[in-house]
Design a protein around this motif. Structure first.
Motif, short mmCIF file in Angstrom:
data_model
loop_
_atom_site.label_atom_id
_atom_site.label_comp_id
_atom_site.label_asym_id
_atom_site.label_seq_id
_atom_site.Cartn_x
_atom_site.Cartn_y
_atom_site.Cartn_z
N SER A 30 0.80 -1.22 0.00
CA SER A 30 0.00 0.00 0.00
C SER A 30 0.84 1.28 0.00
O SER A 30 0.29 2.38 -0.04
N TYR A 31 2.17 1.16 0.04
CA TYR A 31 3.03 2.32 -0.09
C TYR A 31 3.07 2.82 -1.54
O TYR A 31 3.55 3.91 -1.81
N TYR A 32 2.59 1.98 -2.48
CA TYR A 32 2.82 2.24 -3.89
C TYR A 32 1.52 2.41 -4.67
O TYR A 32 0.59 1.61 -4.54
N ILE A 51 -3.62 3.10 -10.68
CA ILE A 51 -4.52 3.09 -9.53
C ILE A 51 -3.75 3.62 -8.32
O ILE A 51 -2.56 3.37 -8.16
N SER A 52 -4.46 4.36 -7.47
CA SER A 52 -3.83 4.97 -6.31
C SER A 52 -3.51 3.93 -5.24
O SER A 52 -3.90 2.77 -5.33
N LYS A 53 -2.82 4.38 -4.21
CA LYS A 53 -2.29 3.47 -3.20
C LYS A 53 -3.38 2.66 -2.48
O LYS A 53 -3.16 1.50 -2.13
N TYR A 102 3.77 10.59 -4.90
CA TYR A 102 2.37 10.97 -4.71
C TYR A 102 1.64 10.99 -6.05
O TYR A 102 2.22 11.27 -7.09
N GLY A 103 0.37 10.69 -6.00
CA GLY A 103 -0.47 10.79 -7.19
C GLY A 103 -0.29 9.63 -8.15
O GLY A 103 0.48 8.70 -7.90
N TYR A 111 7.58 5.72 -12.46
CA TYR A 111 7.54 4.47 -11.71
C TYR A 111 8.93 4.01 -11.33
O TYR A 111 9.89 4.18 -12.08
N ASP A 112 9.01 3.36 -10.17
CA ASP A 112 10.29 2.97 -9.61
C ASP A 112 10.64 1.50 -9.84
O ASP A 112 11.82 1.15 -9.91
#
Length: 124
Positions: A30-32, A51-53, A102-103, A111-112
């Motif tokens: 849920s951090y991502y 999609i958001s976290k 964020y966002g 993206y990481d």
């Protein structure tokens, strides 16, 4: 870090459906925020959906809006891409990606972490 593994790709006829899954391991899911991208042969990678976290916000590329649905289950550390009314032009390798910022992001550079991809082939 987070590790991502996609599954669910395959061969389907035009008009059919597939559901892709992306299982995450490592840091708290849920951090991502999560995204799906795709790359067809000879073409650049393109954004599909994000999609958001906690799953309250989603964003889609115009080419898939109304046909694809992104969702996530944070208890299962998994993000999904439900693909309906598939077209031959949806044929590509599909990648999931995780974003710690964020966002929602619609560019690859947002993206990481990335998965290895899963092939989707839609026959006409």
């Amino acid at each position: 870090q987070v590790q991502l593994v996609e599954s669910g790709g395959g061969l389907v006829q035009a008009g059919g459906s597939l559901r892709l899954s992306c299982a995450a391991s490592g840091r708290t899911f849920s951090y991502y925020a999560m995204g799906w991208f795709r790359q067809a042969p000879g073409k650049e990678r393109e954004f599909v959906a994000a999609i958001s976290k906690i799953g309250t916000s989603t964003y889609y590329a115009d080419s898939v809006k109304g046909r694809f649905t992104i969702s996530r289950d944070n208890a299962k550390n998994t993000v999904y891409l439900q693909m309906n009314s598939l077209k031959p032009e949806d044929t590509a390798v599909y990648y999931c990606a995780a974003r710690s910022g964020y966002g929602l992001g619609s560019h690859g550079a947002d993206y990481d972490y990335w998965g290895q991809g899963t092939q989707v082939t839609v026959s006409s």
